[in-house]
Design an enzyme around this catalytic site. Sequence first.
Site, short mmCIF file in Angstrom:
data_model
loop_
_atom_site.label_atom_id
_atom_site.label_comp_id
_atom_site.label_asym_id
_atom_site.label_seq_id
_atom_site.Cartn_x
_atom_site.Cartn_y
_atom_site.Cartn_z
CB CYS A 2 42.29 51.76 61.31
SG CYS A 2 42.53 50.64 62.72
N GLY A 84 41.42 46.79 58.98
CA GLY A 84 40.68 45.55 58.80
C GLY A 84 40.83 44.57 59.93
CD GLU A 85 39.44 43.52 63.36
OE1 GLU A 85 40.34 42.73 63.72
OE2 GLU A 85 39.17 44.58 63.94
CG ASP A 108 44.40 42.05 62.97
OD1 ASP A 108 44.62 43.01 63.74
OD2 ASP A 108 43.44 42.07 62.17
CB SER A 368 25.52 42.97 59.11
OG SER A 368 26.26 42.70 57.93
#
Length: 633
Positions: A2, A84-85, A108, A368
């Site tokens: 976000c 974020g995560e 989360d 990645s």
Amino acid sequence: MCGIYGIITDRSVDIFRMQEAGNMLGHRGPDASGIWTSKNNRVGLGHTRLAIIDLSANACQPMSNEACPGCGRRNGSNFITYNGEVYNFQEIRADLEKKGHVFKSLSDTEVVLHSYEEWGEKCVDRFSGMFAFAIWDEKNQRLFLARDRIGKKPLFYYWDGKLFAFASEMRALLALNISKSVDLTAVYQYLTYQYIPAPHSVFENVFKLPPAHCLSLQDKKISVKRYWSMDFSKKIEVNSEEDLSADVFARLKESVRKRLISDVPFGAFLSGGIDSSIVVALMSELMDEPVKTFSIGFEEDAYNELPRAREIAELFKTDHHEFIVKFDALNVLPELVRHYGEPFADSSALPTYYLSKMTSDFVKVALSGDGGDESFAGYDRYYALKLMRKFRYVPGVLRSLSLKALDIYGESAGKSRTKRLKRFIQGSLYPQGLEYLHWMTAFSKEHTRSFYGPAMQDVMSQDPYEYLITLFKRSSAGDIVEKAMDADIHSYLPFDLLVKVDIASMANSLEVRCPFLDHGLMEFAASIPPEYKLNGRIKKYILRKAFKGLVPEKVFTRQKTGFGVPVSKWFRHDLKDYISDTLLSRVSLDRGYFRPEAVRSIVSEHISGKKDHGARLWTFLMLELWHREFMDT
């Protein structure tokens, strides 16, 4: 993933400015947006949402820690805007529920908020993932900001003693009506390293919260603290290579597994190199459907990784997509400059942007291989640093003569072995310990007097190398190669590579996850004795052992290419007029950063083929385009 922003002011929060800041972050969060203001209208938090986990409105932000029937979440005591995560949020949530916490969403974000409520600022110690967030603590009248350990998610802030503002990107921060004055020390660092390291930014009074740091603002007093650091001093005892290989395999597989949690489609960037091939191989083992893979290439063979990537895609039967970069400078470069917000001269931002743009047409999340080189000694410069110890026994006169002999062949461009050899020998002519600084900089200290103009006079007395020298000195590593790895983890990785990927991907509303950047995995890698990372000439030694049999042997043995861009060729052909018209314009030369005759000489020498100044010209160009975008308008 976000966009976040906010402000604390003695005056009333300007909702129009807040909305404008949100508009500047629309690409980071196209799915929803929101603004919260305190009851006294002195605090404002904003958010733009890219929905990845819990796609319902219950997970929208800004979010409070209590629900209030009829008024949403406005009556809570703590309020969060989060980017974020946190991959272990489900385990943390279970612990919080045992302590009596009640949740209204499956996100989360709410776990992070309740973690702060339960553990205060120490909550960050429990998070495993990538994040940047701000929490307004209404009860204590305190703002708390935090950034993840490695620096995956960006966070800028402004503080002039009266006004405090923060945002994910520079453009959003500027939209909050902060003052802007160029910080020449930051420009000096940019010209040296091609990026501006935290805590500095290109503007005075604007700072980057460094990775692994948190910030508290209370009673107009700011406190910035580090909450985590790498430790290379403690080494594990290796009983057998087989056991160590199995451990590396298991830990990396678990890191990949954690990053497959998503409520939206995901895929992977695939270059065909060691790290991305390992990630795709592990994803193929863990998933019940073909992995969506995405690769990018250039028409120039030396920079085209598509054939290698295609081999891996065929081996693991992925749903593969390819894209060839055809450079559109006039349209793409100004857009990139706007997104990065400050001068940034890693030219591989260009293919990363194109790759992200293509990938976002198919998925919202991509994995990645970033970070594998820094943790497992994958860069050629690490071996060069090791080799330098022996090479210094060659008399300096002979080293200088060999360099002159190579000059007979003319100036080599791109990734030629001749150019790399010349750079290695040039490094040996610096005092011991400074060769790495030469390899990592675009403009050396020797260039300052010949290149820099009157605008830089006040900062030229500073030592541009001090930043990296300090990182080497404070490293806990005992081995010179590991000191370089440690320095890279605290400089090149967060302030170049991760900035590049975050901005380029989020410009296209794409979240990128990096299994190699799991902080637990990185801590483990730091504890492995150095000979298992760089063994003789073999880079990533234990990683090769761990994945032998799963990843083809030729992936491990072929020359590393990196994510390069043929800027040297472009500046001699397709972009010859563009670079001349831009850098030699009266507006550019009058800025005073560089001596006009030096700029004319560099442009002329490069176009004629006498010397390769591709990287320096790109650095000049990004600075000039940034000025036009942010200072001239």
